[in-house]
Design a protein around this motif. Structure first.
Motif, PDB file in Angstrom:
ATOM      1  N   LEU A 158       0.699  -1.071  -0.112  1.00 42.05           N
ATOM      2  CA  LEU A 158      -0.055  -0.230   0.341  1.00 42.05           C
ATOM      3  C   LEU A 158       0.823   1.324  -0.100  1.00 42.05           C
ATOM      4  N   ASN A 159       0.363   2.502  -0.278  1.00 40.80           N
ATOM      5  CA  ASN A 159       1.285   3.833  -0.415  1.00 40.80           C
ATOM      6  C   ASN A 159      -0.621   4.372  -0.303  1.00 40.80           C
ATOM      7  N   ALA A 160      -0.244   5.319   0.480  1.00 39.36           N
ATOM      8  CA  ALA A 160      -1.913   6.483   0.877  1.00 39.36           C
ATOM      9  C   ALA A 160      -1.076   7.829   1.031  1.00 39.36           C
ATOM     10  N   GLY A 161      -1.614   8.442   0.500  1.00 40.06           N
ATOM     11  CA  GLY A 161      -1.108   9.361  -0.316  1.00 40.06           C
ATOM     12  C   GLY A 161      -2.315  10.351   0.194  1.00 40.06           C
ATOM     13  N   SER A 162      -1.855  11.712   0.483  1.00 38.58           N
ATOM     14  CA  SER A 162      -2.605  12.808   0.814  1.00 38.58           C
ATOM     15  C   SER A 162      -3.994  13.017   0.188  1.00 38.58           C
ATOM     16  N   SER A 163      -4.385  11.972  -1.289  1.00 45.77           N
ATOM     17  CA  SER A 163      -5.622  12.230  -2.009  1.00 45.77           C
ATOM     18  C   SER A 163      -5.780  11.142  -2.749  1.00 45.77           C
ATOM     19  N   SER A 164      -5.126  10.083  -2.534  1.00 46.86           N
ATOM     20  CA  SER A 164      -5.470   8.512  -3.374  1.00 46.86           C
ATOM     21  C   SER A 164      -4.719   7.867  -2.560  1.00 46.86           C
ATOM     22  N   LEU A 165      -5.004   6.593  -3.085  1.00 51.62           N
ATOM     23  CA  LEU A 165      -4.392   5.220  -2.514  1.00 51.62           C
ATOM     24  C   LEU A 165      -4.332   3.841  -3.720  1.00 51.62           C
ATOM     25  N   LYS A 166      -3.024   3.912  -3.437  1.00 49.16           N
ATOM     26  CA  LYS A 166      -2.172   3.164  -4.421  1.00 49.16           C
ATOM     27  C   LYS A 166      -1.892   1.909  -3.559  1.00 49.16           C
ATOM     28  N   PHE A 167      -2.678   0.065  -4.269  1.00 49.11           N
ATOM     29  CA  PHE A 167      -1.964  -0.339  -4.151  1.00 49.11           C
ATOM     30  C   PHE A 167      -1.805  -1.582  -4.804  1.00 49.11           C
ATOM     31  N   ALA A 168      -0.832  -2.779  -4.854  1.00 51.28           N
ATOM     32  CA  ALA A 168      -0.969  -3.934  -5.335  1.00 51.28           C
ATOM     33  C   ALA A 168      -0.694  -5.273  -3.884  1.00 51.28           C
ATOM     34  N   ALA A 169      -0.486  -6.752  -4.878  1.00 49.33           N
ATOM     35  CA  ALA A 169      -0.754  -7.633  -4.526  1.00 49.33           C
ATOM     36  C   ALA A 169       0.032  -8.626  -5.492  1.00 49.33           C
ATOM     37  N   TYR A 170       0.907  -9.094  -4.982  1.00 44.18           N
ATOM     38  CA  TYR A 170       1.967 -10.095  -5.674  1.00 44.18           C
ATOM     39  C   TYR A 170       1.885 -11.535  -5.163  1.00 44.18           C
ATOM     40  N   PRO A 171       1.882 -12.223  -6.024  1.00 40.42           N
ATOM     41  CA  PRO A 171       2.856 -14.038  -5.400  1.00 40.42           C
ATOM     42  C   PRO A 171       3.568 -13.621  -4.554  1.00 40.42           C
ATOM     43  N   ALA A 172       3.952 -14.232  -3.208  1.00 41.96           N
ATOM     44  CA  ALA A 172       5.157 -14.402  -2.928  1.00 41.96           C
ATOM     45  C   ALA A 172       6.378 -14.538  -3.549  1.00 41.96           C
ATOM     46  N   ASP A 173       5.885 -15.739  -4.114  1.00 40.06           N
ATOM     47  CA  ASP A 173       6.890 -16.388  -5.289  1.00 40.06           C
ATOM     48  C   ASP A 173       7.962 -15.158  -6.774  1.00 40.06           C
ATOM     49  N   GLY A 174       7.051 -14.012  -6.974  1.00 40.98           N
ATOM     50  CA  GLY A 174       7.297 -14.103  -8.357  1.00 40.98           C
ATOM     51  C   GLY A 174       7.215 -11.811  -8.114  1.00 40.98           C
ATOM     52  N   PRO A 175       7.498 -11.361  -9.129  1.00 40.84           N
ATOM     53  CA  PRO A 175       7.399  -9.695  -9.326  1.00 40.84           C
ATOM     54  C   PRO A 175       6.109  -9.441 -10.276  1.00 40.84           C
ATOM     55  N   ASP A 176       5.719 -10.255 -10.834  1.00 39.49           N
ATOM     56  CA  ASP A 176       4.130  -9.818 -11.551  1.00 39.49           C
ATOM     57  C   ASP A 176       3.443  -9.528 -11.106  1.00 39.49           C
ATOM     58  N   PRO A 177       2.423  -8.611 -10.886  1.00 44.49           N
ATOM     59  CA  PRO A 177       1.615  -8.477  -9.397  1.00 44.49           C
ATOM     60  C   PRO A 177       0.206  -9.070  -9.666  1.00 44.49           C
ATOM     61  N   LEU A 178      -0.496  -9.069  -9.135  1.00 46.40           N
ATOM     62  CA  LEU A 178      -2.134 -10.342  -8.825  1.00 46.40           C
ATOM     63  C   LEU A 178      -2.712  -9.098  -9.628  1.00 46.40           C
ATOM     64  N   VAL A 179      -2.848  -8.104  -9.487  1.00 43.69           N
ATOM     65  CA  VAL A 179      -3.484  -7.074  -8.905  1.00 43.69           C
ATOM     66  C   VAL A 179      -2.896  -5.286  -8.988  1.00 43.69           C
ATOM     67  N   ARG A 180      -3.412  -4.585  -9.251  1.00 39.54           N
ATOM     68  CA  ARG A 180      -3.000  -2.895  -8.315  1.00 39.54           C
ATOM     69  C   ARG A 180      -4.017  -2.259  -9.792  1.00 39.54           C
ATOM     70  N   GLY A 181      -3.842  -0.844  -8.298  1.00 41.08           N
ATOM     71  CA  GLY A 181      -4.775  -0.016  -8.828  1.00 41.08           C
ATOM     72  C   GLY A 181      -4.201   0.919  -8.020  1.00 41.08           C
ATOM     73  N   GLN A 182      -5.731   2.109  -8.287  1.00 41.45           N
ATOM     74  CA  GLN A 182      -5.482   3.480  -7.185  1.00 41.45           C
ATOM     75  C   GLN A 182      -6.721   3.699  -7.270  1.00 41.45           C
ATOM     76  N   VAL A 183      -6.938   4.196  -6.180  1.00 44.20           N
ATOM     77  CA  VAL A 183      -8.472   5.057  -5.803  1.00 44.20           C
ATOM     78  C   VAL A 183      -8.255   6.142  -5.850  1.00 44.20           C
ATOM     79  N   ALA A 184      -8.894   7.089  -5.688  1.00 39.31           N
ATOM     80  CA  ALA A 184      -9.494   8.292  -5.247  1.00 39.31           C
ATOM     81  C   ALA A 184      -9.394   8.609  -3.657  1.00 39.31           C
ATOM     82  N   GLY A 185      -9.186   9.935  -3.251  1.00 41.98           N
ATOM     83  CA  GLY A 185      -9.337   9.557  -2.080  1.00 41.98           C
ATOM     84  C   GLY A 185      -8.933   8.407  -0.475  1.00 41.98           C
TER      85      GLY A 185
END
Length: 101
Positions: free
Chosen positions: A7-34
């Protein structure tokens, strides 16, 4: 399979990603406002189906002189990070809210 949520919560958005523990390619990533934690977690839940969450990481803006690298968060660490809010008043509170969530 095991997964890690980042997670990376900022003042106006929250960025997130989920990764398999054994690999670099994200299962999901995104950003939500607020910084909407519930919306971010909802999106991650679907992507993590069939995975076991084994860790969560969050970037905190200001660690002061004591926190210059990764640290396991407990009540004492949260209290120390709360004391640093004046150093980053727009970013530190949302980051700590995400850690607490």
């Amino acid at each position: 399979a095991d997964a890690v949520l980042v997670l990376n919560a900022g003042s106006s958005s929250l960025k997130f990603a989920a990764y398999p523990a054994d690999g670099p390619d994200p299962l999901v990533r995104g950003q939500v406002a607020g910084g909407d934690l519930a919306a971010a977690f909802d999106r991650c839940d679907a992507a993590l189906a069939g995975h076991r969450l084994v860790g969560v990481g969050h970037r905190v803006v200001h660690g002061g002189a004591h926190f210059t690298g990764p640290v396991r968060v407990d009540a004492a660490v949260l209290a120390a990070l709360d004391d640093l809010v004046p150093l980053a008043p727009l970013h530190q509170p949302p980051a700590l809210a995400a850690v607490r969530a």
